[in-house]
Design a protein around this motif. Structure first.
Motif, PDB file in Angstrom:
ATOM      1  N   PHE A 226      46.183  27.006  41.901  1.00 33.36           N
ATOM      2  CA  PHE A 226      46.043  27.781  43.132  1.00 33.36           C
ATOM      3  C   PHE A 226      45.498  29.174  42.840  1.00 33.36           C
ATOM      4  CE2 PHE A 226      47.784  30.665  46.399  1.00 33.36           C
ATOM      5  CZ  PHE A 226      47.112  30.147  47.495  1.00 33.36           C
ATOM      6  N   ILE A 227      45.919  29.781  41.732  1.00 33.22           N
ATOM      7  CA  ILE A 227      45.433  31.117  41.366  1.00 33.22           C
ATOM      8  C   ILE A 227      43.934  31.088  41.086  1.00 33.22           C
ATOM      9  CG2 ILE A 227      45.512  32.845  39.502  1.00 33.22           C
ATOM     10  CD1 ILE A 227      48.578  32.260  39.385  1.00 33.22           C
ATOM     11  N   TRP A 228      43.478  30.087  40.329  1.00 34.23           N
ATOM     12  CA  TRP A 228      42.048  29.979  40.039  1.00 34.23           C
ATOM     13  C   TRP A 228      41.250  29.667  41.313  1.00 34.23           C
ATOM     14  CZ3 TRP A 228      38.987  29.844  35.378  1.00 34.23           C
ATOM     15  CH2 TRP A 228      39.681  30.274  34.242  1.00 34.23           C
ATOM     16  N   PHE A 229      41.787  28.796  42.152  1.00 32.99           N
ATOM     17  CA  PHE A 229      41.141  28.502  43.437  1.00 32.99           C
ATOM     18  C   PHE A 229      40.975  29.786  44.248  1.00 32.99           C
ATOM     19  CE2 PHE A 229      41.687  27.879  47.974  1.00 32.99           C
ATOM     20  CZ  PHE A 229      40.725  26.920  48.283  1.00 32.99           C
ATOM     21  N   SER A 230      42.041  30.559  44.358  1.00 31.40           N
ATOM     22  CA  SER A 230      42.018  31.791  45.155  1.00 31.40           C
ATOM     23  C   SER A 230      41.050  32.814  44.569  1.00 31.40           C
ATOM     24  CB  SER A 230      43.425  32.393  45.235  1.00 31.40           C
ATOM     25  OG  SER A 230      44.332  31.477  45.806  1.00 31.40           O
TER      26      SER A 230
ATOM     27  N   GLY B   5      51.521  43.263  31.499  1.00 29.95           N
ATOM     28  CA  GLY B   5      51.616  41.834  31.242  1.00 29.95           C
ATOM     29  C   GLY B   5      50.611  41.073  32.077  1.00 29.95           C
ATOM     30  N   ARG B   6      50.393  39.793  31.724  1.00 23.95           N
ATOM     31  CA  ARG B   6      49.361  39.000  32.390  1.00 23.95           C
ATOM     32  C   ARG B   6      49.720  38.696  33.844  1.00 23.95           C
ATOM     33  NH1 ARG B   6      48.461  40.580  27.333  1.00 23.95           N
ATOM     34  NH2 ARG B   6      47.685  38.992  25.903  1.00 23.95           N
ATOM     35  N   LYS B   7      50.951  38.291  34.085  1.00 24.29           N
ATOM     36  CA  LYS B   7      51.364  37.899  35.432  1.00 24.29           C
ATOM     37  C   LYS B   7      51.269  39.056  36.421  1.00 24.29           C
ATOM     38  CE  LYS B   7      55.308  35.805  35.510  1.00 24.29           C
ATOM     39  NZ  LYS B   7      56.712  35.451  35.173  1.00 24.29           N
ATOM     40  N   LYS B   8      51.802  40.208  36.036  1.00 23.44           N
ATOM     41  CA  LYS B   8      51.784  41.363  36.935  1.00 23.44           C
ATOM     42  C   LYS B   8      50.371  41.882  37.153  1.00 23.44           C
ATOM     43  CE  LYS B   8      56.492  42.938  35.888  1.00 23.44           C
ATOM     44  NZ  LYS B   8      57.314  44.016  35.299  1.00 23.44           N
ATOM     45  N   THR B   9      49.523  41.772  36.127  1.00 20.19           N
ATOM     46  CA  THR B   9      48.133  42.207  36.284  1.00 20.19           C
ATOM     47  C   THR B   9      47.420  41.357  37.331  1.00 20.19           C
ATOM     48  OG1 THR B   9      48.002  42.983  33.994  1.00 20.19           O
ATOM     49  CG2 THR B   9      45.924  42.489  35.097  1.00 20.19           C
ATOM     50  N   MET B  10      47.577  40.033  37.239  1.00 11.21           N
ATOM     51  CA  MET B  10      46.956  39.164  38.242  1.00 11.21           C
ATOM     52  C   MET B  10      47.501  39.456  39.634  1.00 11.21           C
ATOM     53  SD  MET B  10      46.451  35.435  36.400  1.00 11.21           S
ATOM     54  CE  MET B  10      48.103  35.271  35.723  1.00 11.21           C
ATOM     55  N   ALA B  11      48.823  39.624  39.748  1.00 13.61           N
ATOM     56  CA  ALA B  11      49.435  39.907  41.048  1.00 13.61           C
ATOM     57  C   ALA B  11      48.912  41.218  41.630  1.00 13.61           C
ATOM     58  CB  ALA B  11      50.955  39.950  40.906  1.00 13.61           C
ATOM     59  N   LEU B  12      48.805  42.248  40.789  1.00 12.88           N
ATOM     60  CA  LEU B  12      48.318  43.553  41.258  1.00 12.88           C
ATOM     61  C   LEU B  12      46.873  43.460  41.744  1.00 12.88           C
ATOM     62  CD1 LEU B  12      48.782  46.622  41.528  1.00 12.88           C
ATOM     63  CD2 LEU B  12      47.914  46.866  39.187  1.00 12.88           C
TER      64      LEU B  12
ATOM     65  N   SER C 291      42.449  37.706  52.941  1.00 12.40           N
ATOM     66  CA  SER C 291      43.591  38.559  52.637  1.00 12.40           C
ATOM     67  C   SER C 291      44.865  37.728  52.451  1.00 12.40           C
ATOM     68  CB  SER C 291      43.789  39.572  53.766  1.00 12.40           C
ATOM     69  OG  SER C 291      44.882  40.417  53.494  1.00 12.40           O
ATOM     70  N   GLY C 292      45.091  36.766  53.360  1.00 15.50           N
ATOM     71  CA  GLY C 292      46.285  35.924  53.258  1.00 15.50           C
ATOM     72  C   GLY C 292      46.279  35.064  52.016  1.00 15.50           C
ATOM     73  N   CYS C 293      45.115  34.518  51.676  1.00 17.06           N
ATOM     74  CA  CYS C 293      44.998  33.675  50.479  1.00 17.06           C
ATOM     75  C   CYS C 293      45.364  34.466  49.223  1.00 17.06           C
ATOM     76  CB  CYS C 293      43.586  33.122  50.373  1.00 17.06           C
ATOM     77  SG  CYS C 293      43.317  32.046  48.949  1.00 17.06           S
ATOM     78  N   CYS C 294      44.894  35.715  49.151  1.00 14.10           N
ATOM     79  CA  CYS C 294      45.170  36.528  47.955  1.00 14.10           C
ATOM     80  C   CYS C 294      46.622  36.995  47.896  1.00 14.10           C
ATOM     81  CB  CYS C 294      44.223  37.725  47.905  1.00 14.10           C
ATOM     82  SG  CYS C 294      42.580  37.259  47.332  1.00 14.10           S
ATOM     83  N   LEU C 295      47.258  37.202  49.043  1.00 10.66           N
ATOM     84  CA  LEU C 295      48.687  37.534  49.038  1.00 10.66           C
ATOM     85  C   LEU C 295      49.510  36.364  48.492  1.00 10.66           C
ATOM     86  CD1 LEU C 295      49.219  39.505  52.385  1.00 10.66           C
ATOM     87  CD2 LEU C 295      49.354  40.396  50.036  1.00 10.66           C
ATOM     88  N   LEU C 296      49.141  35.145  48.898  1.00 11.25           N
ATOM     89  CA  LEU C 296      49.821  33.960  48.369  1.00 11.25           C
ATOM     90  C   LEU C 296      49.566  33.812  46.866  1.00 11.25           C
ATOM     91  CD1 LEU C 296      49.131  31.352  51.220  1.00 11.25           C
ATOM     92  CD2 LEU C 296      51.297  32.508  50.693  1.00 11.25           C
ATOM     93  N   ALA C 297      48.341  34.129  46.424  1.00 16.06           N
ATOM     94  CA  ALA C 297      48.025  34.049  45.005  1.00 16.06           C
ATOM     95  C   ALA C 297      48.808  35.082  44.208  1.00 16.06           C
ATOM     96  CB  ALA C 297      46.523  34.249  44.789  1.00 16.06           C
ATOM     97  N   ALA C 298      49.053  36.254  44.810  1.00 15.60           N
ATOM     98  CA  ALA C 298      49.871  37.271  44.143  1.00 15.60           C
ATOM     99  C   ALA C 298      51.299  36.760  43.940  1.00 15.60           C
ATOM    100  CB  ALA C 298      49.882  38.561  44.961  1.00 15.60           C
ATOM    101  N   LEU C 299      51.844  36.092  44.959  1.00 16.48           N
ATOM    102  CA  LEU C 299      53.178  35.500  44.827  1.00 16.48           C
ATOM    103  C   LEU C 299      53.179  34.411  43.753  1.00 16.48           C
ATOM    104  CD1 LEU C 299      54.332  35.181  48.560  1.00 16.48           C
ATOM    105  CD2 LEU C 299      55.271  36.704  46.800  1.00 16.48           C
ATOM    106  N   ALA C 300      52.132  33.589  43.738  1.00 13.00           N
ATOM    107  CA  ALA C 300      52.035  32.532  42.732  1.00 13.00           C
ATOM    108  C   ALA C 300      52.021  33.121  41.325  1.00 13.00           C
ATOM    109  CB  ALA C 300      50.783  31.695  42.980  1.00 13.00           C
ATOM    110  N   SER C 301      51.321  34.248  41.142  1.00 13.50           N
ATOM    111  CA  SER C 301      51.282  34.905  39.834  1.00 13.50           C
ATOM    112  C   SER C 301      52.667  35.360  39.397  1.00 13.50           C
ATOM    113  CB  SER C 301      50.326  36.107  39.876  1.00 13.50           C
ATOM    114  OG  SER C 301      49.029  35.719  40.247  1.00 13.50           O
ATOM    115  N   CYS C 302      53.429  35.885  40.347  1.00 12.20           N
ATOM    116  CA  CYS C 302      54.788  36.352  40.019  1.00 12.20           C
ATOM    117  C   CYS C 302      55.717  35.196  39.674  1.00 12.20           C
ATOM    118  CB  CYS C 302      55.360  37.137  41.196  1.00 12.20           C
ATOM    119  SG  CYS C 302      54.501  38.692  41.536  1.00 12.20           S
TER     120      CYS C 302
END
Length: 548
Positions: A322-326, A398-405, A495-506
């Motif tokens: 999902f992160i790569w898709f987003s 870290g990797r996860k927080k960087t993607m989420a940010l 915008s909504g897709c990227c917010l969901l991707a931020a949650l997925a990263s976390c």
């Protein structure tokens, strides 16, 4: 005498190691037996006699232990001349990939006018490349896990080079459609260069090096635009296709210098070749080889899709998909939206333009002007700040927080576009959004090879890349078709897709910051290299892995 010898065998043997380290084998630990060394009896390692006052040979200096893994050897050898050469070679592959992608935005309007193509055929010319990439990404990953990283990469590059040059001679639309689809099929294997590259990098340099390789992507897109400025007016699109294949040609020639991944060789049972590769790297870097036996994890199947869905990796795989898709969905969507927003002036301009505009003939066309090329160039340059920002924060957060940010900032900038802002503010918001969504993409390229074990690393990256192509396929229907109906709904989707991707990263279960690459899927995460002194070596000794 026999009784004395029997008692001697019961005595434990004291071995000298570096402080705080242990590398006893699983068999030794389980049985409680100790290795006994008796004078005159040859065991594992052969003694080397030195003359009085002679120095220890360089290749045996500073040993990591009496046994070592590939990860230990890579860390001991460090970053040097070999990795610099590999960086340039991997960068060429990325540069070629970027040029083949960027050429789509230049080729489409040219053929639209020259061959009088309707709009749907122009769109199909772009989509067919992504279809080829999507359909092949998993296949190239499977080939790289089954037959070697170098093998998969060489075949994909030669494939792309052949059909890329051949497409310059396409006589009609149907031919170029098929040939560009085959080019896309080959491009799907180029991300495997990151797998090979990551497996030769020491832990401290891995994130920075993979991110800096992404600079070659930006260089490739800039170079393609500059090349088009000089080639298109005089020589035309056919010569542009041929000249755009030059980086691929250079890589195809130089890739024969590439060694196979030592991690892959060990996992496939070719330990002698792995040792030869490590010795070669040590020689080029002027660094010492570890002393002792190369030890490995137990043999396991490679490149099996089911391994991505074991209980340990199931959630990681689904969230990464999902992160790569987003990432691709939002990145390519922003590229398409940028042209629309610049032409209208702002979001409000698009809304009013859609109401006032009259239906146009689908065959109406305009050749790209010098101003259009400059807009493409400036838009592309926004990716360089993304690399620098990601480079600065990825080892801090870290990797996860960087993607989420990165996802959160992109989403925030998208929401700010709801406001009717001026051209300058619009440009600033688009550049910030482009910088951070490209930064999120780069962080994903760092994280994905780190999180999967050697047996499924290439397949994991390949399937993630395939999901990214799905996002790239869908995004034109949002950025162009939905935009006709509602610009605000379009921005809300991104915008909504990227917010969901931020949650997925976390929610990703594994943080790879400060970790070594995992060799075996049968180990708990972190056993490889949080430090060999902190974990026992859960491995089986190789009977043929000693250095002689």
């Amino acid at each position: 005498m026999e009784e004395d010898l029997f008692q001697l065998r019961q005595l434990p043997v004291v071995k000298f190691r570096r402080t705080g380290e242990s590398a006893r084998s699983e068999d030794d630990t389980a049985s409680g037996e100790h290795e006994v060394q008796i004078e005159g009896v040859r065991v594992g390692l052969e003694a080397v006699e030195l003359d009085d006052g002679a120095a220890v040979p360089k290749e045996f200096a500073n040993p990591t232990d009496d046994t070592f893994m590939v990860e230990d050897a890579v860390e001991a050898i460090g970053f040097g001349k070999f990795q610099w050469k590999l960086s340039v070679l991997t960068g060429l592959a990325w540069m070629a990939d970027a040029m083949e992608m960027m050429i789509l935005s230049i080729l489409a309007p040219q053929l639209h006018c020259e061959w009088r193509l309707p709009s749907w055929q122009v769109a199909l010319l772009t989509s067919v490349v992504f279809v080829g990439m999507m359909s092949s990404s998993t296949l190239w990953g499977n080939i790289s896990d089954q037959y070697g990283r170098k093998t998969g990469l060489k075949i994909s590059v030669l494939w792309t080079l052949y059909y890329g040059i051949l497409s310059a001679f396409a006589p009609v639309y149907s031919w170029i459609l098929v040939l560009r689809g085959l080019v896309g099929f080959g491009i799907g294997g180029v991300p495997q260069s990151v797998t090979l590259y990551a497996e030769f990098l020491p832990m401290k340099a891995r994130a920075k090096c993979i991110l800096l390789i992404e600079v070659f992507w930006a260089i490739g897109t800039v170079f393609e635009v500059v090349l088009a400025v000089f080639v298109m007016p005089s020589l035309g699109w056919r010569w542009l296709l041929i000249l755009s294949a030059v980086p691929l040609l250079l890589f195809a020639v130089l890739c024969f210098w590439l060694p196979e991944s030592a991690r892959y060789d060990v996992l496939s049972g070719n330990q002698e070749k792995a040792i030869a590769t490590l010795k070669r790297i040590a020689t080029e870097n002027g660094a010492p080889m570890p002393l002792g036996k190369l030890i490995i994890s137990r043999q396991e199947d490679r490149g099996k899709m089911r391994d991505l869905f074991t209980p340990h990796f199931r959630w990681t795989t689904l969230l990464l998909w999902f992160i790569w898709f987003s990432n691709a969905f939002s990145y390519y969507g922003l590229v398409l939206l940028t042209t629309e927003l610049f032409q209208a002036g702002d979001v409000c301009g698009i809304s009013s333009r859609k109401k006032a505009v009259e239906a146009k003939c689908s065959l109406a066309c305009e050749y790209l002007s010098e101003e259009d090329y400059m807009d493409l160039l400036w838009t592309t340059l926004s990716e360089f700040p993304g690399v620098l920002v990601t480079l600065w924060i990825i080892d801090r957060l870290g990797r996860k927080k960087t993607m989420a940010l990165c996802f959160v900032i992109f989403s925030f900038c998208s929401l700010l576009l709801f406001i009717c802002v001026g051209r300058n503010v619009l440009t600033l918001l688009l550049f910030i959004a482009r910088a951070f969504i490209s930064g999120g993409f780069q962080a994903a390229y760092v994280y994905t090879p780190e999180v999967y074990p050697t047996a499924t690393r290439a397949l994991g990256l390949g399937t993630c890349s395939g999901m990214a192509r799905v996002g790239a396929l869908i995004t034109p229907f949002i950025a162009q078709v939905m935009l006709e109906s509602s610009v605000y709904l379009t921005l809300a989707v991104y915008s909504g897709c990227c917010l969901l991707a931020a949650l997925a990263s976390c929610f990703l279960p594994i943080e790879t910051k400060g970790r070594g690459l995992q060799e075996s899927s049968h180990r708990e995460w972190g056993q490889e290299m949080v430090g060999r002194g902190m974990h026992g070596a859960d491995v089986t000794r190789s009977n043929s892995g000693s250095q002689e």
